[in-house]
Motif scaffolding. Structure first.
Motif, short mmCIF file in Angstrom:
data_model
loop_
_atom_site.label_atom_id
_atom_site.label_comp_id
_atom_site.label_asym_id
_atom_site.label_seq_id
_atom_site.Cartn_x
_atom_site.Cartn_y
_atom_site.Cartn_z
N ARG A 186 -5.85 1.85 1.73
CA ARG A 186 -7.19 2.22 1.31
C ARG A 186 -8.20 1.80 2.37
N SER A 220 2.96 1.88 -2.16
CA SER A 220 2.99 2.26 -3.57
C SER A 220 1.67 2.88 -4.03
N TRP A 221 0.64 2.81 -3.18
CA TRP A 221 -0.65 3.42 -3.50
C TRP A 221 -0.84 4.73 -2.73
N TRP A 262 0.80 -1.22 0.00
CA TRP A 262 0.00 0.00 0.00
C TRP A 262 0.84 1.28 0.00
#
Length: 288
Positions: free
Chosen positions: A277, A272-273, A270
């Protein structure tokens, strides 16, 4: 129209949300879970498996969420079913699953063993159907036609799910035998569903194979579900299907039915996001 508080302030109507693969054994994920708050005291939250490998972490997480959300619905992932040296709870297989169901009942969290609740809010009325069906190696590796061939290809490629070490099927002889038993029991319950009542089907694994076709390592798909559920979204009038496990959050549509993978995943994923989320609405509005 939203209800109003005394004095004229608006109350937000409750919504149905879903999340999975919290993996709270990681400090960053645990802190993220601690930060979760519903938008409304009437919100419901679906947790589609892989909270943690340790029973104490599972109890902490679901207890925290149950204190904050009006209703929490949980299904087990493969990590909850692992029996590892790091967990003082040494129960295996069916006994471990039943122990987790008992933990949930003490917390007021709904499980696949409870009567299916009816969601009457936005997108409803729909029957929330928490599922516990495993996998039977029928999502076979490319070029193979039997479970044995598919597993051999995975071992040769070095792509082997940790379930092979820690997910014990006791008292069933194999994980696929346990899967078949769960399929039979679930179909028996769903056959009693009232005609015309739509459902939200919730499982840790995708109910159809198509979402697994983008996996970097296709050999891993055999630990991701079963062909026996391929028509359930049609057979059981699904308005939506919620799942996790793949750590590839996205929405796809199959036969006109919305399928959403709702995982948080591991910190290395996450990041990399741009951050983990949060829970996703099962019935998103036009702007979402």
């Amino acid at each position: 129209m939203p209800a109003r508080r005394p004095g004229g302030a608006r109350l937000m109507a409750g919504r149905l949300y879903a999340i999975s693969d919290l993996h709270v054994g990681y400090a960053e994920n645990r802190a993220f879970v601690e930060s979760l708050r519903p938008d409304s005291p009437s919100d419901w939250l679906i947790v589609a498996g892989d909270v943690s490998e340790r029973v104490s972490d599972i109890e902490w997480t679901l207890g925290l969420l149950a204190d904050r959300y009006e209703t929490v619905v949980w299904v087990p992932g493969n990590h909850e079913l692992w029996t590892t040296p790091k967990d003082p709870v040494t129960l295996r297989g069916e006994e471990r699953y039943r122990h987790l169901v008992d933990v949930c009942r003490r917390l007021g969290v709904l499980t696949p063993e409870d009567p299916y609740p009816l969601w009457r809010g936005e997108g409803g009325p729909v029957l929330i159907v928490p599922l516990f069906v495993l996998y039977d190696y029928s999502f076979r590796a490319p070029g193979t036609s039997t479970k044995e061939e598919s597993l051999a290809v995975a071992y040769e490629a070095g792509v082997v799910c940790t379930d092979e070490r820690f997910l014990h099927p006791d008292p069933y002889p194999t994980r696929d035998a346990w899967c078949r038993a769960r399929i039979e029991e679930t179909e028996r319950r769903l056959a009693a569903k009232e005609d015309g009542v739509r459902t939200v089907l919730v499982n840790h694994y995708p109910l159809v194979r198509e979402p697994t076709r983008i996996l970097r390592y296709p050999e891993f798909a055999q630990w991701c579900g079963t062909e026996l559920t391929a028509d359930w979204h049609l057979k059981y009038d699904a308005a939506a299907v919620i799942y996790g496990h793949l750590h590839i959050p996205r929405v796809t549509h199959h036969d006109g039915v919305r399928f959403e993978e709702v995982s948080v995943g591991y910190p290395r994923e996450w990041r990399s996001w741009d951050g983990p989320r949060g829970p996703r609405p099962v019935f998103p509005g036009e702007s979402e």
